[in-house]
Scaffold this motif. Structure first.
Motif, short mmCIF file in Angstrom:
data_model
loop_
_atom_site.label_atom_id
_atom_site.label_comp_id
_atom_site.label_asym_id
_atom_site.label_seq_id
_atom_site.Cartn_x
_atom_site.Cartn_y
_atom_site.Cartn_z
N GLN A 256 -6.37 4.93 -0.93
CA GLN A 256 -6.01 3.53 -1.14
C GLN A 256 -7.27 2.66 -1.13
O GLN A 256 -8.19 2.89 -0.35
CB GLN A 256 -5.05 3.06 -0.04
CG GLN A 256 -4.58 1.61 -0.18
CD GLN A 256 -3.57 1.23 0.89
OE1 GLN A 256 -2.58 1.95 1.10
NE2 GLN A 256 -3.81 0.12 1.57
N SER B 167 -0.46 8.57 -3.74
CA SER B 167 0.04 9.44 -2.68
C SER B 167 0.68 10.66 -3.31
O SER B 167 1.55 10.52 -4.19
CB SER B 167 1.05 8.69 -1.80
OG SER B 167 1.60 9.52 -0.82
N GLY C 161 0.80 -1.21 0.00
CA GLY C 161 0.00 0.00 0.00
C GLY C 161 0.84 1.26 0.00
O GLY C 161 2.02 1.27 -0.36
N ASN C 162 0.22 2.36 0.42
CA ASN C 162 0.94 3.63 0.53
C ASN C 162 1.96 3.52 1.65
O ASN C 162 1.65 3.06 2.75
CB ASN C 162 -0.04 4.77 0.83
CG ASN C 162 -0.88 5.14 -0.38
OD1 ASN C 162 -0.39 5.17 -1.51
ND2 ASN C 162 -2.16 5.43 -0.16
N ASN D 44 -1.41 -1.94 6.29
CA ASN D 44 -0.44 -0.85 6.18
C ASN D 44 0.40 -0.77 7.46
O ASN D 44 -0.04 -1.15 8.54
CB ASN D 44 -1.15 0.48 5.94
CG ASN D 44 -1.76 0.56 4.56
OD1 ASN D 44 -2.92 0.20 4.38
ND2 ASN D 44 -1.00 1.03 3.59
N GLY E 211 0.72 4.87 5.31
CA GLY E 211 -0.61 4.69 4.74
C GLY E 211 -1.64 5.61 5.36
O GLY E 211 -2.83 5.52 5.04
N GLY F 142 -2.84 2.20 -4.61
CA GLY F 142 -2.73 3.43 -3.84
C GLY F 142 -2.21 4.58 -4.65
O GLY F 142 -1.52 4.39 -5.68
#
Length: 469
Positions: free
Chosen positions: A332, A321, A202-203, A222, A207, A319
């Motif tokens: 996300q 960002s 993920g981010n 995350n 996250g 995701g």
């Protein structure tokens, strides 16, 4: 030293003493009123007299030793020859040289150690917190609670191409290793790490933008750490990672940072032999206005300690960002499934529609299969408010859509509205000191927050303050 040499030095010093005495007498006659000159010459005569006395004593001692050595040689004793004496002098000289070399070597080693220590960074944090919960009668009666939050000790460093990092945390009544790994920098783009490392999913790195987190973090996707080997490649706008995790965490208990399935729980599942991969591309790389798009997957064995059978689990996320000057934004979407081989529900008292996970020394229930969505926004502003240097505003919102019935209460039996969580707040920074102020609101929030009112919004006010060192 030979007797002849001592004799010559003795004669020379006696002659010098005589000359100096004559010069002193001349000086007294030439300058009878110069008292300082007279005292200086007397001091010189006294020093020369002391040297003469020492040479006379050395000469007498040398004569006695020479007589003894001659007698020993004539009687067949093992006397010491001039060659042996020279050898001792040579050895003494060598020892002196070796001592100097050893001192130099130690100095070089100390310098190397100091240079290496300069590449080591020690850091830490002490944090306290105040919270007020609108669903707790005791919290209302006491106007909230003030508690010790945590003590963090960390070390980061490098030696040549080798890297290492460790962070250990102490909480009220328990402690754990948050991360701890050894790394090797293969080249300017590739790094390999082994140990308790962050899962590439993920981010990154968290996250979320606030203090409390969001539902994917609380569910264990995350900002999570696992035990294994991680390869990272950072090549300009591209960032890729591949990892193998032998274990979800170090041990089967719930004393760790990121949420994972707990093998020692009533349900008894643990995540083993997991693979994870992540790829990200950053538009505007190297500028103040960047947008990263990323995709990640993770999955592997879900072993049940009660049945000794293995199921599986998998998850995937997309995701985005962005960093735009003072503004930060991220979003996300995550989907996942735990396909467990559980013991009968009548034995575990836990529904098969949930998975028992744990972190921070307690267990809670998440849906066994669901989709999760998050959105975050933040703004950072430098200020000149006395000691305050920066103020940072943020909001994190997250939502879970379970597949099937889900309840965070009563062992997971039943069905509640879809869980939601929102965290809005700010952070003030003044040198090493900081203060977070959060308003955290949840509805059926995975049972993580301690709120027991189903299908209602529950809110708590949290203030966290501490300092970094």
């Amino acid at each position: 030293m030979s007797i002849q040499t001592d004799s010559r030095r003795l004669k020379a010093l006696t002659l010098s003493l005589s000359i100096s005495a004559a010069m002193a007498a001349t000086a007294v006659q030439a300058a009878p009123n110069d008292q300082q000159t007279i005292e200086a010459l007397r001091a010189q005569l006294q020093q020369m007299q002391q040297r003469l006395d020492r040479l006379e004593q050395q000469q007498a001692s040398a004569q006695t030793t020479s007589s003894g050595n001659t007698a020993a040689s004539n009687s067949g004793s093992n006397g010491t020859s001039a060659k042996d004496s020279g050898s001792r002098q040579t050895a003494a000289s060598a020892n002196s040289d070796n001592s100097g070399a050893s001192a130099l070597s130690m100095a070089e080693q100390n310098k190397a150690t100091l240079d290496e220590m300069q590449q080591v960074e020690f850091s830490g944090m002490v944090e306290f917190g105040y919270s007020y919960q609108d669903w707790s009668e005791s919290s209302k009666d006491k106007a909230g609670d003030l508690d010790f939050n945590k003590l963090v000790l960390a070390i980061d460093g490098e030696h040549d191409d080798f890297l290492y990092s460790m962070e250990y945390r102490f909480y009220n009544g328990y402690n754990f290793l948050k991360k701890g790994w050894l790394g090797y920098k293969v080249d300017d783009e590739n790094t390999v790490k082994a140990g308790l490392v962050q899962t590439p999913f993920g981010n990154m790195p968290y996250g979320y933008l606030g203090w409390y987190g969001n539902l994917p973090y609380l569910a264990g996707f995350n900002d999570n750490q696992n035990a294994g080997v991680l390869w990272e490649r950072d090549a300009g706008p591209w960032n890729t990672s591949l990892a193998f995790f032998k274990s979800d965490n170090l041990g089967d208990d719930n004393q760790h940072y990121g949420a994972n399935a707990i093998g020692s729980s009533e349900q008894g599942n643990s995540e083993e032999n997991q693979l994870a991969a992540r790829a990200a591309y950053t538009f505007g790389h190297g500028t103040d206005y960047t947008t990263e798009v990323n995709a990640s997957v993770k999955g592997g064995q879900l072993y049940n300690n009660n049945t000794n059978d293995s199921g599986s689990n998998w998850s995937a996320a997309l995701g985005v960002s962005g960093s735009y000057g003072n503004w930060l934004a991220m979003a996300q979407a995550t989907t996942y499934k735990y396909d467990a081989e559980n013991a009968p529900e009548s034995e575990t008292q836990i529904s098969d529609n949930v998975v028992q996970v744990g972190a921070f020394n307690f267990n809670y229930l998440i849906p066994a299969e669901a989709e999760m969505y998050t959105a975050s926004l933040g703004y950072s502003m430098d200020v000149d408010w006395g000691p305050v240097e920066n103020i940072y505003f943020y909001n994190d919102f997250s939502y879970i859509n379970p597949r099937g019935d889900y309840s965070p209460y009563n062992g997971g039996f039943g069905d509640v509205d879809n869980p939601m969580f929102n965290d809005i707040g700010l952070k003030l920074t003044a040198g090493p000191y900081y203060l977070w102020a959060d308003i955290a609101s949840n509805k059926n929030g995975l049972g993580y927050f301690g709120s027991g009112d189903a299908n209602k919004w529950n809110t708590q006010f949290i203030t966290t303050f501490g300092f970094n060192f």
